[in-house]
Design an enzyme around this catalytic site. Structure first.
Site, short mmCIF file in Angstrom:
data_model
loop_
_atom_site.label_atom_id
_atom_site.label_comp_id
_atom_site.label_asym_id
_atom_site.label_seq_id
_atom_site.Cartn_x
_atom_site.Cartn_y
_atom_site.Cartn_z
N ASN A 46 0.85 -1.19 0.00
CA ASN A 46 0.00 0.00 0.00
C ASN A 46 0.88 1.24 0.00
O ASN A 46 1.93 1.30 0.65
CB ASN A 46 -0.99 0.00 1.17
N GLU A 59 -2.94 -4.78 -2.86
CA GLU A 59 -3.45 -5.74 -3.85
C GLU A 59 -3.50 -5.12 -5.23
O GLU A 59 -3.08 -5.70 -6.22
CB GLU A 59 -4.86 -6.21 -3.46
N1 THU Z 1 -5.18 -1.42 2.63
C1 THU Z 1 -4.63 -2.24 1.69
O1 THU Z 1 -3.51 -2.01 1.21
N2 THU Z 1 -5.35 -3.32 1.29
C2 THU Z 1 -6.57 -3.64 1.77
O2 THU Z 1 -7.21 -4.53 1.25
C3 THU Z 1 -7.10 -2.94 2.93
C4 THU Z 1 -6.49 -1.61 3.19
C5 THU Z 1 -4.41 -0.25 3.08
C6 THU Z 1 -4.98 1.07 2.64
C7 THU Z 1 -4.42 1.99 3.69
O3 THU Z 1 -3.11 2.39 3.31
C8 THU Z 1 -4.29 1.12 4.93
O4 THU Z 1 -4.38 -0.22 4.48
C9 THU Z 1 -5.35 1.37 5.97
O5 THU Z 1 -6.62 1.25 5.45
#
Ligand code: THU
Length: 136
Positions: A46, A59
């Site tokens: 992320n 993802e």
């Molecule tokens: N996040 C992801 O990378 N994947 C997910 O499926 C859920 C949420 C990240 C987005 C944000 O940077 C952090 O997790 C908190 O929501």
């Protein structure tokens, strides 16, 4: 078919790459590892932004990176959230993007830093996705 050993390895890649997440705002790191048709593993993390809505999930970053390398078909995806004890499933947007490239039977594993591990499929995460049926 992807066996348990392959899923273990894939999850390990997700766990390692999660440490490279850029998550200064939420402090919630996520790593994703995508197994491509030819055995290549493409990872993503992320990447947050001070304009919060511009954050991109691990993802989708993995899927976009793989698409840019020319991959279109995937055998499995693993997701690691080391800043949570409990497993945290992919968000709705990521489920939709997974459904673009993966049929309903594709295995998905996700886990936090605790012992609980969820083993599911794209179809369970995104039921009634007609694209899955069209591709059959
Ligand atoms: N996040 C992801 O990378 N994947 C997910 O499926 C859920 C949420 C990240 C987005 C944000 O940077 C952090 O997790 C908190 O929501």
């Amino acid at each position: 078919m992807v066996n348990n050993d392959q899923m273990d390895k894939l999850f390990d890649e997700a766990r390692q790459i999660a440490l490279k997440a850029y998550a200064p705002y939420s402090k919630f790191r996520v790593g994703a590892a995508l197994l491509c048709e030819d055995g290549t593993v493409v990872t993503g993390v992320n990447v947050e932004n001070r304009s919060f809505g511009m954050t991109i999930c691990a993802e989708r970053n993995a899927i976009c990176a793989a698409a840019a390398k020319g991959f279109r078909r995937f055998l499995a995806i693993a997701i690691s959230t080391p800043d949570s004890i409990e497993p945290v499933g992919p968000c709705g947007a990521c489920r939709q993007v997974m459904g673009e490239f993966m049929s309903g039977d594709i295995p998905v594993r996700f886990s936090g830093n605790g012992p609980k591990q969820i083993n599911t499929t794209v179809g369970e995460l995104l039921p009634f996705d007609s694209l899955h049926e069209l591709r059959k």
